[in-house]
Design a protein around this motif. Structure first.
Motif, PDB file in Angstrom:
ATOM      1  N   MET A   8       0.899  -1.110  -0.170  1.00  0.00           N
ATOM      2  CA  MET A   8       0.046  -0.126   0.065  1.00  0.00           C
ATOM      3  C   MET A   8       0.757   1.187   0.230  1.00  0.00           C
ATOM      4  O   MET A   8       1.889   1.393   0.660  1.00  0.00           O
ATOM      5  CB  MET A   8      -1.036  -0.143   1.169  1.00  0.00           C
ATOM      6  CG  MET A   8      -1.867   1.092   1.128  1.00  0.00           C
ATOM      7  SD  MET A   8      -2.962   1.188   2.744  1.00  0.00           S
ATOM      8  CE  MET A   8      -3.902  -0.283   2.498  1.00  0.00           C
ATOM      9  N   ARG A  56      -5.318   6.565  -1.506  1.00  0.00           N
ATOM     10  CA  ARG A  56      -4.702   5.042  -1.275  1.00  0.00           C
ATOM     11  C   ARG A  56      -4.630   4.318  -2.297  1.00  0.00           C
ATOM     12  O   ARG A  56      -5.704   3.885  -2.795  1.00  0.00           O
ATOM     13  CB  ARG A  56      -5.750   4.465  -0.023  1.00  0.00           C
ATOM     14  CG  ARG A  56      -5.178   2.888   0.274  1.00  0.00           C
ATOM     15  CD  ARG A  56      -6.192   2.405   1.547  1.00  0.00           C
ATOM     16  NE  ARG A  56      -6.457   3.390   2.423  1.00  0.00           N
ATOM     17  CZ  ARG A  56      -7.656   3.338   2.922  1.00  0.00           C
ATOM     18  NH1 ARG A  56      -8.735   2.867   2.511  1.00  0.00           N
ATOM     19  NH2 ARG A  56      -7.961   4.169   4.108  1.00  0.00           N
ATOM     20  N   GLN A  58      -3.693   0.550  -3.416  1.00  0.00           N
ATOM     21  CA  GLN A  58      -3.229  -0.831  -2.629  1.00  0.00           C
ATOM     22  C   GLN A  58      -3.069  -1.799  -3.737  1.00  0.00           C
ATOM     23  O   GLN A  58      -3.784  -1.980  -4.903  1.00  0.00           O
ATOM     24  CB  GLN A  58      -4.582  -1.488  -1.967  1.00  0.00           C
ATOM     25  CG  GLN A  58      -4.097  -2.318  -1.327  1.00  0.00           C
ATOM     26  CD  GLN A  58      -5.389  -2.852   0.016  1.00  0.00           C
ATOM     27  OE1 GLN A  58      -6.199  -2.119  -0.067  1.00  0.00           O
ATOM     28  NE2 GLN A  58      -4.958  -3.891   0.617  1.00  0.00           N
TER      29      GLN A  58
END
Length: 60
Positions: A8, A56, A58
């Protein structure tokens, strides 16, 4: 940008024009271009219309 674990990234995006959606689209487009689109999740971690947005990324 900060790495959180092996899978991540957190990207800090700052813009007076509040274009985090555009930045997210660019990240998704790059992943797709390099045939990684199915292996990456890209979501705002904060309100997407703010001046400062955390994105974010990921790797699935």
């Amino acid at each position: 940008m900060s790495q959180v674990g092996r899978n991540m990234l957190i990207i800090d995006y700052h813009s007076k024009r509040r274009m985090a959606g555009f930045a997210i689209g660019i990240i998704k487009g790059l992943a797709s271009y390099f045939d990684e689109g199915e292996k990456v999740s890209v979501l705002p971690a904060t309100e997407p219309d703010a001046k400062r947005v955390q994105i974010r990324v990921q790797f699935l």
